[in-house]
Design a protein around this motif. Structure first.
Motif, PDB file in Angstrom:
ATOM      1  N   THR A 124      -5.066   6.243  43.842  1.00  7.09           N
ATOM      2  CA  THR A 124      -5.056   7.252  44.910  1.00  7.09           C
ATOM      3  C   THR A 124      -4.192   6.824  46.096  1.00  7.09           C
ATOM      4  O   THR A 124      -3.706   7.665  46.842  1.00  7.09           O
ATOM      5  CB  THR A 124      -6.491   7.557  45.432  1.00  7.09           C
ATOM      6  N   ILE A 125      -4.017   5.519  46.290  1.00 10.49           N
ATOM      7  CA  ILE A 125      -3.256   5.088  47.481  1.00 10.49           C
ATOM      8  C   ILE A 125      -1.908   4.448  47.144  1.00 10.49           C
ATOM      9  O   ILE A 125      -1.043   4.358  48.006  1.00 10.49           O
ATOM     10  CB  ILE A 125      -4.086   4.113  48.368  1.00 10.49           C
ATOM     11  N   ALA A 126      -1.754   3.977  45.907  1.00 14.34           N
ATOM     12  CA  ALA A 126      -0.480   3.332  45.526  1.00 14.34           C
ATOM     13  C   ALA A 126      -0.129   3.736  44.101  1.00 14.34           C
ATOM     14  O   ALA A 126      -0.218   2.936  43.171  1.00 14.34           O
ATOM     15  CB  ALA A 126      -0.614   1.812  45.642  1.00 14.34           C
ATOM     16  N   PRO A 127       0.269   4.984  43.898  1.00 15.02           N
ATOM     17  CA  PRO A 127       0.447   5.509  42.538  1.00 15.02           C
ATOM     18  C   PRO A 127       1.545   4.819  41.738  1.00 15.02           C
ATOM     19  O   PRO A 127       1.561   4.924  40.512  1.00 15.02           O
ATOM     20  CB  PRO A 127       0.798   6.989  42.779  1.00 15.02           C
ATOM     21  N   ASP A 128       2.441   4.084  42.408  1.00 11.18           N
ATOM     22  CA  ASP A 128       3.521   3.421  41.656  1.00 11.18           C
ATOM     23  C   ASP A 128       3.096   2.073  41.070  1.00 11.18           C
ATOM     24  O   ASP A 128       3.829   1.474  40.290  1.00 11.18           O
ATOM     25  CB  ASP A 128       4.728   3.177  42.576  1.00 11.18           C
ATOM     26  N   LYS A 129       1.926   1.574  41.496  1.00  6.29           N
ATOM     27  CA  LYS A 129       1.507   0.255  41.001  1.00  6.29           C
ATOM     28  C   LYS A 129       0.463   0.425  39.906  1.00  6.29           C
ATOM     29  O   LYS A 129      -0.447   1.241  40.037  1.00  6.29           O
ATOM     30  CB  LYS A 129       0.881  -0.566  42.141  1.00  6.29           C
ATOM     31  N   ASN A 130       0.612  -0.404  38.854  1.00  3.61           N
ATOM     32  CA  ASN A 130      -0.405  -0.416  37.803  1.00  3.61           C
ATOM     33  C   ASN A 130      -1.384  -1.543  38.113  1.00  3.61           C
ATOM     34  O   ASN A 130      -1.007  -2.718  38.163  1.00  3.61           O
ATOM     35  CB  ASN A 130       0.260  -0.625  36.438  1.00  3.61           C
ATOM     36  N   PHE A 131      -2.633  -1.182  38.334  1.00  4.59           N
ATOM     37  CA  PHE A 131      -3.631  -2.147  38.787  1.00  4.59           C
ATOM     38  C   PHE A 131      -3.740  -3.348  37.843  1.00  4.59           C
ATOM     39  O   PHE A 131      -3.765  -4.500  38.285  1.00  4.59           O
ATOM     40  CB  PHE A 131      -4.994  -1.443  38.898  1.00  4.59           C
ATOM     41  N   VAL A 132      -3.796  -3.064  36.545  1.00  4.85           N
ATOM     42  CA  VAL A 132      -4.029  -4.167  35.608  1.00  4.85           C
ATOM     43  C   VAL A 132      -2.753  -4.945  35.331  1.00  4.85           C
ATOM     44  O   VAL A 132      -2.701  -6.164  35.506  1.00  4.85           O
ATOM     45  CB  VAL A 132      -4.652  -3.644  34.296  1.00  4.85           C
ATOM     46  N   THR A 133      -1.676  -4.238  34.916  1.00  4.13           N
ATOM     47  CA  THR A 133      -0.492  -4.991  34.492  1.00  4.13           C
ATOM     48  C   THR A 133       0.310  -5.536  35.669  1.00  4.13           C
ATOM     49  O   THR A 133       0.830  -6.649  35.610  1.00  4.13           O
ATOM     50  CB  THR A 133       0.418  -4.109  33.609  1.00  4.13           C
TER      51      THR A 133
END
Ligand code: SF4
Length: 443
Positions: free
Chosen positions: A187-196
């Motif tokens: 919701t706040i950083a759509p360009d980042k993938n949390f896991v990878t």
């Protein structure tokens, strides 16, 4: 400034890139903060100091640090960040590695700073931006023989080789999670993938530091209140990264909308939340508490009116009062008002001189007005230790809402499956380490 900053262009860049770096709190005990204060050591008689931040570096005490971005160019659109790509009114500038290294060394030669914290926007290519930071550190170490403190930010999605290289140069590295789960980060950083992009890099950093590296520790930061995350969500992930990714410590930065940054959530309580999160974090790192010991309200937030340790004591009448003269050190640490140092002193002192009253306890550093209701001396409680009206008021406050511990959501599944409490709530991912792929469980 003559002698240090030779051109207005460089001075201008330093102004822009040092000002942008102030939002990162992952720098040991750097006093820069998100509360409106810059935290800088600004001496009006010496304009150069406007770029310097005081920081408490382990083993070196309080020192001046140049805190700066390599570049503020960024292709990402994180909603909480002043550098997002969609913000077209800001001036975008970058330092070449040799440029930043040379400016910094002049600060060192003048004895103005003892260390540097380098962060960066991700530019248009993450590895290229990361490489510039690593190269700056390399020039400082190899060309200028700089032996002081270097902290490098690891960019989301940076390649393994660059992270490994960073751990050969920096005293500390950090990877900011910003949000506690995939859903919240999305919701706040759509360009980042949390896991990878983040968790996996954090695991790599942890593994590299566990082996042999120059870097002693890595840290992370959460923005509190930028999405609809709860304290429960944040602390569950923190507990996990402390155990699984060997993160040294987490920092919490209350989200404060700045310069028209959009935020759709209520952030009135973020400063108090930040404070309670730090208190809970200390319990996890220094007081032997586990995540399931923490107390949350029915919405998943920490109590606002009492600190987390007092909340724990109030919700566990079965283990109090604790006997100051016989309890183990780890039990003493559960008492409000007794910290690691006073617990050690109690254990040492009572071998020859058992404690009889609150005054004696006060002499070893305990805060007796907090501890009084939860302790006894060889089976005897002092008269004044009975809960007074303040404790009664707190108790009423605690009783008026529904509370739960971190344990409860996992309890059912544990009974059903016999699996580990925490891992039950995690999902499996492929983790490409150096020795092929294996599964990890991530929040
Ligand atoms: S990637 Fe970093 S610099 Fe870029 S917008 Fe997000 S938080 Fe800001």
């Amino acid at each position: 400034m003559v002698g240090i900053i030779k051109t207005p262009d460089i001075e201008n860049k330093l102004d822009i890139l040092a000002a942008s770096a102030r939002y990162d709190v992952c720098l040991a005990s750097c006093s820069s903060n998100s509360h409106g204060g810059s935290g800088r050591i600004h001496d009006p008689k010496n304009p150069i100091t406007r770029w310097i931040y005081p920081a408490h570096i382990p083993g070196r005490g309080k020192v001046g640090i140049l805190k700066v971005l390599q570049t503020n160019v960024c292709k990402n659109n994180c909603s909480y960040c002043t550098l997002s790509a969609h913000r077209d009114r800001i001036k975008r500038v970058s330092f070449a590695p040799h440029e930043l290294a040379e400016i910094f060394i002049k600060f060192v030669q003048r004895r103005l700073v003892h260390g540097i914290f380098i962060s960066s926007g991700v530019g248009f290519n993450i590895d290229s931006a990361m490489e510039k930071m690593v190269r700056t550190a390399e020039i400082l170490r190899n060309k200028h023989n700089f032996k002081g403190y270097i902290h490098l930010k690891i960019l989301p999605g940076a390649s393994f080789n660059l992270i490994e290289h960073a751990t050969h140069l920096a005293d500390r590295i950090s990877i900011n999670l910003e949000a506690p789960t995939r859903k919240h980060l999305n919701t706040i950083a759509p360009d980042k993938n949390f896991v990878t992009d983040l968790i996996m890099r954090m695991k790599w950093a942890g593994d590299l530091i566990q082996k042999k590296s120059y870097t002693k520790s890595h840290t992370t930061q959460f923005v509190v209140g930028a999405s609809d995350e709860t304290d429960f969500d944040i602390l569950k992930t923190v507990d996990w990264i402390y155990r699984e990714a060997y993160v040294f410590r987490a920092y919490y930065s209350a989200f404060q909308p700045v310069e028209n940054v959009y935020c759709s959530f209520d952030n009135n309580n973020t400063l108090l939340r930040e404070h309670r999160l730090y208190q809970s974090d200390f319990l996890l790192r220094g007081y032997g508490f586990r995540f399931h010991d923490l107390i949350f309200d029915k919405n998943g937030d920490l109590p606002k009116n009492v600190d987390p340790k007092t909340a724990y004591a109030m919700m566990h009448p079965e283990i109090f009062p604790i006997d100051i003269n016989h309890a183990e050190e780890k039990e003493l640490l559960k008492v409000p008002g007794i910290g690691p140092l006073s617990a050690q002193r109690i254990v040492k002192t009572r071998r020859k001189n058992p404690f009889h009253n609150l005054n004696e306890l006060k002499r070893v550093g305990a805060i007796v007005k907090w501890a009084a209701s939860y302790i006894e001396f060889s089976g005897k409680q002092e008269k004044q230790t009975k809960p007074g009206y303040i404790q009664q008021w707190l108790f009423d406050e605690m009783s008026s809402v529904q509370w739960r511990t971190g344990f409860e959501p996992y309890q059912k599944e544990k009974i059903a499956s016999g699996m580990s409490l925490i891992d039950n709530n995690l999902e499996p991912y492929e983790y490409p380490g150096q020795k092929g792929k294996r599964l990890i469980f991530a929040p």
